[in-house]
Write a protein that holds these residues in place. Structure first.
Motif, mmCIF file in Angstrom:
data_model
loop_
_atom_site.group_PDB
_atom_site.id
_atom_site.type_symbol
_atom_site.label_atom_id
_atom_site.label_comp_id
_atom_site.label_asym_id
_atom_site.label_seq_id
_atom_site.Cartn_x
_atom_site.Cartn_y
_atom_site.Cartn_z
ATOM 1 N N UNK A 654 65.157 -16.270 17.841
ATOM 2 C CA UNK A 654 66.329 -15.495 17.446
ATOM 3 C C UNK A 654 67.327 -16.422 16.751
ATOM 4 N N UNK A 655 67.624 -16.095 15.514
ATOM 5 C CA UNK A 655 68.620 -16.816 14.719
ATOM 6 C C UNK A 655 69.911 -15.990 14.755
ATOM 7 N N UNK A 656 71.043 -16.639 14.995
ATOM 8 C CA UNK A 656 72.284 -15.879 15.069
ATOM 9 C C UNK A 656 73.502 -16.714 14.793
ATOM 10 N N UNK A 657 74.646 -16.103 15.052
ATOM 11 C CA UNK A 657 75.924 -16.736 14.749
ATOM 12 C C UNK A 657 76.727 -16.938 16.028
ATOM 13 N N UNK A 668 70.273 -20.983 17.459
ATOM 14 C CA UNK A 668 68.991 -20.336 17.659
ATOM 15 C C UNK A 668 68.595 -20.324 19.117
ATOM 16 N N UNK A 669 67.854 -19.302 19.497
ATOM 17 C CA UNK A 669 67.313 -19.178 20.849
ATOM 18 C C UNK A 669 65.823 -18.885 20.767
ATOM 19 N N UNK A 670 65.098 -19.343 21.757
ATOM 20 C CA UNK A 670 63.681 -19.019 21.876
ATOM 21 C C UNK A 670 63.406 -18.513 23.291
ATOM 22 N N UNK A 671 62.322 -17.749 23.398
ATOM 23 C CA UNK A 671 61.906 -17.235 24.700
ATOM 24 C C UNK A 671 60.391 -17.052 24.669
ATOM 25 N N UNK A 672 59.720 -17.194 25.818
ATOM 26 C CA UNK A 672 58.258 -17.006 25.849
ATOM 27 C C UNK A 672 57.863 -15.566 25.543
ATOM 28 N N UNK A 678 65.907 -16.810 27.643
ATOM 29 C CA UNK A 678 66.245 -17.296 26.304
ATOM 30 C C UNK A 678 66.914 -18.666 26.420
ATOM 31 N N UNK A 679 66.357 -19.625 25.698
ATOM 32 C CA UNK A 679 66.849 -21.008 25.747
ATOM 33 C C UNK A 679 67.401 -21.404 24.382
ATOM 34 N N UNK A 680 68.615 -21.924 24.369
ATOM 35 C CA UNK A 680 69.218 -22.301 23.094
ATOM 36 C C UNK A 680 68.613 -23.582 22.549
ATOM 37 N N UNK A 681 68.361 -23.595 21.254
ATOM 38 C CA UNK A 681 67.914 -24.807 20.579
ATOM 39 C C UNK A 681 69.044 -25.829 20.600
#
Length: 799
Positions: A654-657, A668-672, A678-681
Motif C-alpha cells: 500500500x502506497x499512501x500519503x 508505504x505499508x506491506x502485509x502478508x 500492516x508494517x510500515x516500510x
C-alpha cells in the motif's frame, strides 16, 4: 548520430571565439535558490549557513520540516542553531518575493563529515599577497555581498599569510598584527553579519612563508623573531620546520573565540603527525572549521592525510597564465579516488578577475576569456574548492557572469561529490566527465591545443552509456537537442564546451492518453463526486467513489462524504449510481466520514480500502461486489490516500500519503495478506527528498511499481497539483519517470472541445488482465463548485 543542420550551426556558434561578453543568461526577478543541496554539521556544533537565493529584493525566507533547535531568519535566510542527534534531516526551503515563490529541499547531515560540497569563497593572497589589512578584507566581504556572489553560493572570506602578529592574550595564542588588524573578532562579526563565513591561515612551522609567526617555536614562551638568513624552504630546515614547542591547542581555541569557519594550514612536506594534531584540535574546538592543507601535499600519503582534512593542495601555487592553468586540467586523475564529500582535492585558487599578488599595481587576469571559461569549467567538473583570489570591488560583467552561472556551479556543488576524470584524450584535445547525483552526466570538451578551433567528440562508449540523451550547454543554459551515440562540437583554442547529458525518459502515460469521453465518466446532479476507483466483475465495470451534497462545496467532504457504487457496461461510461456502500459510523475509527475508496480483489474477497480522518486508513470486505460489506473495527494504517496493490502471492503493498507537520510525504505499508498486520516500510519518504504528494494511484507493470500522483508542491513537474509519474523496483526508492505533467487542469474531449477546471485531482488508472493501462479517471471541479468524474481512454500503456 542524428542531428539537423540547424544544430550544426548552433554548435559552431557555441564553441568558437568566446568574447568578453558573458555567456551566462541574465538572472530574472523571480526567486531562485542556488548553491548546495546538502550541508554537513557535527553534533551540537553551531550551524552557519545562509540560503543562497537570487532574485529581486526584498525577499523573505522560510522552511518547513525544520528539526528542533534550528531556525531560519525570515529576512536574511540565515540558518542557525544546532542538532545533537546524528542523522539526515531534509527540510524544505522557501524563498519569496514580489515575482513569485520557490521551494527546494535541503539536507542537513549531522555527523563527522563537514564540507559535504567543495567550499566556495575567497582568499586574499592572489590579490594582496602578504600585504593585507582588516579594511581590505571587510571591503572584499562587502563586495561579495553587494555584487550578489553570495546569492550563488560564494561564502568564505579567508585571510591568508600576513595577518599574524605576536603570541599573547589570555590563551597565549597568535594575536593579529595590530598595524594591519585592529580587532579580529569585530572583523569576524562583520563578515558573519553579511551572511558570509570567516577563514584564517597558519602553519606548523616556526616561521611562515610570509615571514610571520607560526604554530610552533623553539622556546617555551613562543617568542618569534624573523630569520635574517637565507634558509631554503620545504627542506625541514628551521625556521621553516616544526619547532619543539607546539601551541596548536591555544591557537585553535583563539580561532574558535573569533568564530573562525575555515583554516588553511600551509607547509611542506606535510606529514601525518602534525596534520592529525591540528585535525584533533579543530574537531574539539566546539565549532566546525574547514581544514585545508597546503601546499604540494605528497601523493604517497594522501590516503592517510585525506582522512584528517577537508581539502588538500595537489600542487604548488598557480599563476594567471595559460601554462600554469593548463598543467592542472588533465593531470588530476590520480587524485580522483580520494575525492569524496567532506574531502576534496585542491589544484589551487582561481585566477580570474583583477589579481596582483604583492605588486602595487594590479591587473586583469592574463587568461583570455576562453581560458577563463576552461578554468571555471574544469574546477567545477573536478569538484574542487572554488576560492577566488581577485579584487571583488572591481568585478566587471564578464567576471560576474563567469562566477554566477548556477547550472555550472551546480556541477561543482553536486552532492554525489565525484571528480571528473579524463575519458578521452588525443594530444591536447581532452574530454572530462563525471556522474552527478540525479543520474545524469556532466562533461567538458577542452581544446588545450595552440592550433585554433578544433572539432571534439564526446562518445557515449567512453561514458559507458547507450541510447538517446538531451545535451544541454551549461554556460548558455540551453538544450542543444537529442543525440545518440556521440556529440560533436567545435571548440575554440584554449576553450571548452561544458555540457550536461540527461537520458531521454521513456514514454509516460500521457503519451498514450486519448481525449476524454465527452458523455462518459460519472455524474450525479446535486452531488460532488470525488475519488474514483474501478474494478471489472464479469462484463460490468463497478466504480466506487466518494460523494457529498453539492450545497456544502468541496470542503463538505470533511463531514458528509460517503462511499457510493456506480456501474457501466462500458469502461468509459457513462456510469449509473447503484447504492450507498459506506457511511461514517458513530463510536468507531471511521466516525468522521467514509472517503477516498480504493477497490481491489484478493483471491475471492473484495477489499475496499477507505479513509476517515487524516492519517486514518481502514478497509471493508465482501464476498460479492454488491456486498454486504463487513468493516474492521479499528484502522489498519495511520496514513491517508491509500493506493493498494495485491501481489500474486496474496500479499499487499500500500502506497499512501502521511502528513508530518506540514509536509505530505509518501509512505508505504506491506502485509502478508489484506487481513494484515500492516508494517510500515522504513523509508521516511518514498519519493526523492521532500517531494510532496496527494492522491496516488498504483499499478504493477514492467517489473516495477508505477505511481501517478498529484504533484502537491510542484516538486516534480514544476506545476502545483499537476500529475507526476514515479516508478520503483523495490517499492521503497521511487524515481521520477519524467518531468512531463501527466495531467493538468485542462481536459480536451473527443469532440474537439476543452474545459479548464478549478481542481482536477484523485487520479485512478484502470489496467486490464495484461497489466496494460486502458483508462484514466480523475475527479474534476468547476468554478461553480460542480463536480464529476472524467475518463480518458488509454492506448494500452505499459511503462
Amino acid at each position: 548520430m542524428k542531428f539537423s543542420f540547424f544544430f550544426l550551426v548552433v554548435l559552431f556558434a557555441l564553441g568558437v571565439n568566446a568574447q568578453t561578453v558573458s555567456l551566462t543568461p541574465a538572472h530574472g526577478p523571480e526567486p531562485k535558490i542556488n548553491g548546495p543541496k546538502v550541508f554537513g554539521v557535527r553534533p551540537g556544533h553551531p550551524i552557519v549557513f545562509t540560503i543562497p537565493a537570487s532574485g529581486k529584493r526584498p525577499m523573505t525566507f522560510s522552511a518547513s520540516n525544520v528539526p528542533d533547535g534550528v531556525k531560519v531568519d525570515a529576512n536574511t535566510g540565515k540558518i542557525t542553531g544546532s542538532i545533537s542527534k546524528t542523522g539526515a534531516y531534509v527540510i524544505s526551503l522557501q524563498a519569496k518575493n514580489e515575482a513569485g515563490t520557490v521551494r527546494r529541499d535541503f539536507k542537513i547531515v549531522v555527523g563527522e563529515d563537514i564540507a559535504l560540497t567543495p567550499p566556495m569563497g575567497w582568499n586574499h593572497y592572489n590579490i594582496y599577497g602578504t600585504r593585507i589589512t582588516q579594511e581590505d578584507v571587510l571591503a572584499q566581504a562587502k563586495a561579495m555581498a553587494s555584487s550578489g556572489l553570495i546569492n550563488h553560493g560564494w561564502s568564505y572570506m579567508n585571510i591568508d599569510d600576513g595577518w599574524q602578529g605576536e603570541r599573547g592574550g589570555p590563551l597565549h595564542a597568535i594575536q593579529p598584527d595590530t598595524s594591519r588588524f585592529s580587532d579580529m573578532k569585530q572583523l569576524s562579526d562583520e563578515i558573519h553579519a553579511l551572511g558570509l563565513k570567516f577563514g584564517i591561515y597558519s602553519t606548523p612551522w616556526v616561521e611562515s612563508y610570509g615571514h610571520r609567526i607560526g604554530g610552533t617555536a623553539m622556546n617555551a614562551e613562543g617568542k618569534f623573531e624573523k630569520t635574517k638568513e637565507q634558509v631554503p624552504r620545504n627542506k625541514k630546515q628551521l625556521p621553516y620546520a616544526i619547532g619543539t614547542y607546539s601551541f596548536v591547542d591555544a591557537d585553535v581555541k583563539q580561532w574558535a573565540l573569533w568564530d573562525v569557519d575555515y583554516m588553511k594550514y600551509d607547509w611542506n612536506p606535510a606529514e601525518l603527525p602534525e596534520t592529525k594534531m591540528m585535525y584533533d584540535a579543530l574537531r574539539n574546538s566546539g565549532r566546525d572549521i574547514v581544514y585545508s592543507l597546503s601546499n604540494s601535499i605528497p601523493f604517497a600519503t594522501i590516503a592517510d592525510l585525506s582522512a584528517v582534512s577537508n581539502a588538500w593542495r595537489t600542487g604548488g601555487d598557480i599563476k594567471d597564465n595559460w601554462k600554469s592553468l593548463k598543467s592542472r586540467i588533465p593531470t588530476q586523475d590520480k587524485w580522483a579516488p580520494f575525492a569524496r564529500p567532506g574531502h576534496w582535492n585542491d589544484p589551487d585558487m582561481m585566477i580570474v578577475g583583477v589579481v596582483g599578488w604583492n605588486a602595487k599595481d594590479k591587473w586583469p587576469s592574463k587568461l583570455t576569456p576562453d581560458e577563463q571559461y576552461a578554468h571555471m569549467s574544469a574546477w567545477c567538473l573536478m569538484s574542487v574548492p572554488l576560492l577566488l583570489g581577485n579584487d571583488m570591488t572591481k568585478l566587471d560583467d564578464f567576471t560576474l557572469g563567469l562566477l554566477t552561472n548556477d547550472e555550472v556551479i551546480a556541477i561543482n556543488q553536486d552532492a554525489l561529490g565525484k571528480q571528473a576524470t579524463v575519458i578521452s584524450k588525443q594530444g591536447d584535445l581532452v574530454v572530462m566527465a563525471k556522474d552527478i547525483e540525479d543520474g545524469c552526466k556532466a562533461a567538458g570538451l577542452f581544446n588545450l591545443a595552440d592550433s585554433g578551433t578544433q572539432q571534439l567528440t564526446l562518445k557515449w562508449a567512453d561514458l559507458g552509456i547507450k541510447g538517446k540523451y538531451v545535451v544541454r550547454d551549461l554556460w548558455r543554459q540551453k538544450d542543444l537537442g537529442v543525440f545518440e551515440g556521440e556529440f560533436k562540437t567545435p571548440v575554440a583554442e584554449h576553450g571548452v564546451v561544458m555540457v550536461r547529458l540527461e537520458p531521454v525518459p521513456p514514454p509516460t502515460l500521457r503519451s498514450a492518453m486519448k481525449p476524454a469521453v465527452k458523455n462518459g465518466g460519472f455524474k450525479m446532479p446535486g452531488y460532488i463526486l470525488w475519488c474514483p476507483s474501478v474494478i471489472k466483475v464479469g462484463n460490468t465495470y463497478h466504480m466506487f467513489a466518494s460523494r457529498w451534497p453539492e450545497q456544502y462545496g468541496l470542503g463538505g467532504w470533511t463531514k458528509y462524504s460517503e462511499v457510493v457504487r456506480a456501474t457501466s457496461n462500458n469502461l468509459y461510461g457513462p456510469y449509473t449510481f447503484q447504492e450507498v456502500v459506506l457511511q461514517k459510523r458513530e463510536g468507531y475509527w471511521d466516525n468522521d466520514r467514509a472517503h477516498n475508496p480504493k477497490i481491489v480483489k484478493a483471491g475471492n474477497t473484495f477489499v475496499l480500502y477507505y479513509i476517515s480522518s487524516a492519517n486514518e486508513t481502514g478497509y471493508a470486505t465482501a464476498d460479492k461486489i454488491t456486498g454486504p460489506w463487513k468493516r474492521m473495527d479499528s484502522l489498519a494504517m495511520p496514513f491517508s490516500n491509500p493506493a493498494p496493490l495485491i501481489r500474486k502471492d496474496g500479499s499487499v503493498y500500500v502506497f499512501g500519503r502521511k502528513a508530518v507537520k506540514d509536509i505530505r510525504i509518501a509512505q508505504g505499508y506491506t502485509a502478508p495478506s489484506f487481513k494484515g498486520p500492516y508494517t510500515r516500510l522504513e523509508a521516511e519518504n518514498l519519493l526523492p527528498g521532500l517531494n510532496q504528494l496527494e492522491d496516488p494511484t498504483i499499478w504493477w507493470a514492467s517489473g516495477q511499481y508505477n505511481v501517478i500522483l498529484s504533484d502537491f508542491r510542484g516538486d516534480a513537474t514544476g506545476v502545483n497539483k499537476d500529475g507526476a509519474q514515479y516508478y520503483s523496483k523495490d517499492g521503497i526508492h521511487f524515481a521520477l519517470l519524467s518531468k512531463e505533467s501527466i495531467y493538468s487542469k485542462k481536459v480536451t474531449y473527443d469532440d474537439g472541445s476543452s474545459f479548464t477546471f478549478r481542481r482536477r485531482e484523485r487520479p485512478f488508472v484502470f489496467t486490464n488482465e495484461k497489466g496494460e493501462v486502458t483508462a484514466f479517471f480523475t475527479s474534476c471541479l468547476t468554478d461553480k463548485e460542480q463536480s464529476w468524474i472524467e475518463v480518458q481512454p488509454v492506448d494500452k500503456y505499459i511503462p
